[in-house]
Scaffold this active site. Structure first.
Site, short mmCIF file in Angstrom:
data_model
loop_
_atom_site.label_atom_id
_atom_site.label_comp_id
_atom_site.label_asym_id
_atom_site.label_seq_id
_atom_site.Cartn_x
_atom_site.Cartn_y
_atom_site.Cartn_z
N ASN A 116 0.82 -1.22 0.00
CA ASN A 116 0.00 0.00 0.00
C ASN A 116 0.85 1.27 0.00
O ASN A 116 0.58 2.20 -0.76
CB ASN A 116 -0.96 -0.01 1.19
CG ASN A 116 -1.93 -1.18 1.13
OD1 ASN A 116 -1.98 -1.87 0.11
ND2 ASN A 116 -2.67 -1.41 2.19
N THR A 161 -15.14 38.14 -31.90
CA THR A 161 -15.94 37.74 -30.75
C THR A 161 -17.19 37.14 -31.38
O THR A 161 -17.63 37.61 -32.44
CB THR A 161 -16.30 38.91 -29.81
OG1 THR A 161 -17.04 39.87 -30.57
CG2 THR A 161 -15.06 39.57 -29.24
N HIS A 162 -17.73 36.11 -30.77
CA HIS A 162 -18.88 35.39 -31.34
C HIS A 162 -18.57 34.84 -32.74
O HIS A 162 -19.48 34.62 -33.53
CB HIS A 162 -20.14 36.27 -31.41
CG HIS A 162 -20.42 37.02 -30.16
ND1 HIS A 162 -21.31 36.59 -29.21
CD2 HIS A 162 -19.91 38.19 -29.68
CE1 HIS A 162 -21.35 37.46 -28.19
NE2 HIS A 162 -20.49 38.44 -28.46
N SER A 283 -7.42 12.38 -48.55
CA SER A 283 -8.64 11.58 -48.53
C SER A 283 -8.50 10.48 -49.57
O SER A 283 -7.91 10.69 -50.64
CB SER A 283 -9.83 12.47 -48.87
OG SER A 283 -10.88 11.69 -49.38
N LYS A 289 -8.35 16.89 -51.26
CA LYS A 289 -8.36 17.11 -49.82
C LYS A 289 -6.98 17.11 -49.18
O LYS A 289 -6.12 16.31 -49.52
CB LYS A 289 -9.20 16.03 -49.13
CG LYS A 289 -10.66 16.10 -49.47
CD LYS A 289 -11.37 17.13 -48.64
CE LYS A 289 -11.87 16.47 -47.37
NZ LYS A 289 -12.60 17.44 -46.57
N GLU A 296 -7.25 17.95 -35.39
CA GLU A 296 -8.52 17.27 -35.15
C GLU A 296 -8.38 16.18 -34.10
O GLU A 296 -9.22 16.01 -33.22
CB GLU A 296 -9.05 16.64 -36.45
CG GLU A 296 -9.58 17.63 -37.45
CD GLU A 296 -9.95 16.93 -38.75
OE1 GLU A 296 -11.14 16.66 -38.93
OE2 GLU A 296 -9.05 16.66 -39.57
N GLN A 328 -6.35 0.52 -7.45
CA GLN A 328 -5.61 -0.06 -8.57
C GLN A 328 -6.10 0.51 -9.91
O GLN A 328 -5.38 0.55 -10.89
CB GLN A 328 -5.77 -1.58 -8.55
CG GLN A 328 -5.00 -2.32 -9.61
CD GLN A 328 -4.88 -3.80 -9.27
OE1 GLN A 328 -4.19 -4.18 -8.35
NE2 GLN A 328 -5.59 -4.63 -10.00
N1 ARG Z 1 -1.66 -3.43 -7.42
C1 ARG Z 1 -2.09 -2.72 -6.26
C2 ARG Z 1 -2.54 -1.31 -6.65
O1 ARG Z 1 -2.28 -0.90 -7.71
C3 ARG Z 1 -0.97 -2.62 -5.27
C4 ARG Z 1 -1.39 -2.49 -3.85
C5 ARG Z 1 -2.07 -3.72 -3.44
N2 ARG Z 1 -2.32 -3.77 -2.05
C6 ARG Z 1 -3.15 -4.64 -1.52
N3 ARG Z 1 -3.28 -4.64 -0.24
N4 ARG Z 1 -3.82 -5.51 -2.25
O2 ARG Z 1 -3.16 -0.60 -5.90
#
Ligand code: ARG
Length: 463
Positions: A116, A161-162, A283, A289, A296, A328
């Site tokens: 984490n 403008t516009h 084109s 063209k 675009e 994720q």
């Molecule tokens: N692949 C996970 C993500 O992108 C990594 C963290 C995962 N942590 C967990 N406790 N499952 O967030």
């Protein structure tokens, strides 16, 4: 490429049954998050270095971890790394490869951290680097605009403008408007980079860790300004991704408006500019063209960048603290935003220096639509007439010109004097296009002198 060979998952201890094959693929992120490998390894090296300094690992263990990680990085860069979906994500793939490479010491790397805080660190490091690249591309485009503005500082075109003819302006002045927008965009990104530059490492799963880690040290090793303050916030915060995505959206909104003007200006009816052949396509059916595909497509890509911003905001809005697997889903929109933003900026920065201006066409267009009507009203005000009355007088003169299909400057002095006896023969100075633009001679005005000063200030701001 990923394969599906059975592998021992680092978290398999409490599980009795294998993961369902579809669930394995459904929950994996390795196909897209492998692009974070460099940052993942950088973060791991910093973490391991800190663990040795704090005597949580031995010097020898850390040394072997670092050497192993460097080897893995080489293998990835040589395309010789076997990414495995069963190992879910970039983090577990690299950690498993490390243990395979160096043995038991590899299993100690994850001491005092979690995926984490690891992923939160990786994404910050990644985005910090990408913002530098993106800002450099903006700078390149700004420089192209300065050069173009300088080249065309005296070029008269109608200002709208516009999308109706308003007043004469110079092409240089118009280019400098885009320069200003891009300056704000660069500033927004710098602000985002400054705010994201804190280290989540050490927040671990959500509450911190029981090991005597040194978060200031890892922050310093990774070039962060400081460790983040709150462990819950550290692992759940994706504000910086959203903030970047918002800045990217505003930037793309600018490029989209810019694109729209280039498309209009390069049409046969306007013909103000010619885009280089190398930035257009033809084109398959209409031989005549020459299509402005590049602007675009940039205008079109703006839609998905806005979509990613909405996606990210919605991704976060219902999540309780702290980390949730939902997070994720931040990566694909982020990566797609970065890729398309860089591509759009690159193509613009390459295309603008080779835009050519059709001076004659712009001049003719400025002669249509009474662009100097305000100049005539201002002239009358200088002769003592109240602006509202002057507006009325000029409106009547314009009506006569519409009837005759001529310009204000085509009326004779006698004819003009019928609308107001205060008009003298110096009126024709203000009815010329050059006189009109030169008269707007204050900071921010369209007078060529002012445009040149704005360019000089612009150049100084980039230096
Ligand atoms: N692949 C996970 C993500 O992108 C990594 C963290 C995962 N942590 C967990 N406790 N499952 O967030």
């Amino acid at each position: 490429m990923s394969d599906q060979t059975p592998v021992e998952k680092p978290w398999s201890g409490r599980f009795n049954e294998p993961t369902d094959a579809f669930v394995e693929a459904f929950t994996a992120s390795v196909d897209f998050d492998q692009r974070l490998y460099r940052y993942d390894i950088e973060g791991s090296i910093a973490h391991a270095t800190m663990l040795a300094k704090q005597e949580i690992l031995t010097e020898a263990e850390t040394e072997s971890i670092i050497q192993g990680l460097i080897k893995i990085r080489q293998r990835i860069e040589q395309g010789q790394f076997n990414w495995s979906v069963a190992l879910e994500d970039v983090h577990m793939n690299i950690e498993s490869a490390l243990t395979a490479e160096i043995g038991d010491a590899g299993k100690k790397l994850h001491t005092g951290r979690s995926r984490n805080d690891q992923v939160a660190t990786d994404v910050r490091l990644y985005l910090r680097d990408e913002i530098v690249i993106i800002s450099d591309e903006i700078l390149r485009l700004q420089q192209a605009l300065l050069n173009l503005a300088e080249r065309e500082a005296d070029t008269i075109m109608p200002g709208f403008t516009h999308l109706q003819t308003a007043q004469p302006i110079t092409f240089g002045h118009h280019m400098m408007a885009w320069f200003e927008m891009l300056a704000r965009d660069r500033d927004r990104l710098a602000d985002c980079a400054r705010r994201l530059n804190v280290s989540p490492l050490g927040a671990a799963a959500l509450a911190g860790t029981t090991f005597p880690i040194d978060r200031h040290y890892t922050a310093e090793l990774l070039g962060f300004d400081r460790p983040s303050e709150n462990s819950l916030d550290s692992v759940s915060d994706r504000d910086f991704v959203i903030e970047f995505s918002a800045a990217a959206s505003i930037l793309m909104m600018h490029l989209s408006r810019f694109s729209e003007e280039l498309i209009i200006w390069s049409s046969a009816q306007f013909s103000f500019i010619t885009l280089s052949d190398s930035f257009c396509t033809g084109s398959s059916i209409m031989p005549q063209k020459k299509n402005p595909d590049v602007p675009e497509l940039v205008r079109g890509k703006t839609g998905r960048i806005f979509g990613h911003l909405m996606g990210l905001l919605t991704l976060m809005k219902g999540q309780p603290l702290a980390y949730n697997k939902d997070n994720q889903e931040d990566k694909e929109p982020l990566f797609d935003t970065v890729d398309n933003l860089k591509g759009s900026l690159k193509v613009f920065a390459d295309m603008m220096p080779v835009v050519s201006c059709n001076h004659q066409k712009m001049r003719q267009a400025t002669m249509q639509g009474f662009a100097t009507a305000t100049d005539l009203a201002d002239y009358l005000v200088r002769r003592g007439i109240a602006f509202r009355d002057a507006h009325e007088v000029v409106g009547k003169a314009v009506a006569l010109c519409v009837e005759r299909a001529c310009d204000l400057s085509d009326l004779t002095l006698d004819e003009l004097q019928k609308f107001s006896s205060t008009i003298g023969d110096d009126v024709f100075d203000v009815l010329t296009l050059e006189g009109s633009v030169a008269a707007r001679n204050h900071i921010g005005g369209t007078a060529p002198d002012q445009v040149r000063q704005a360019i000089a200030r612009g150049r100084a701001s980039l230096a």
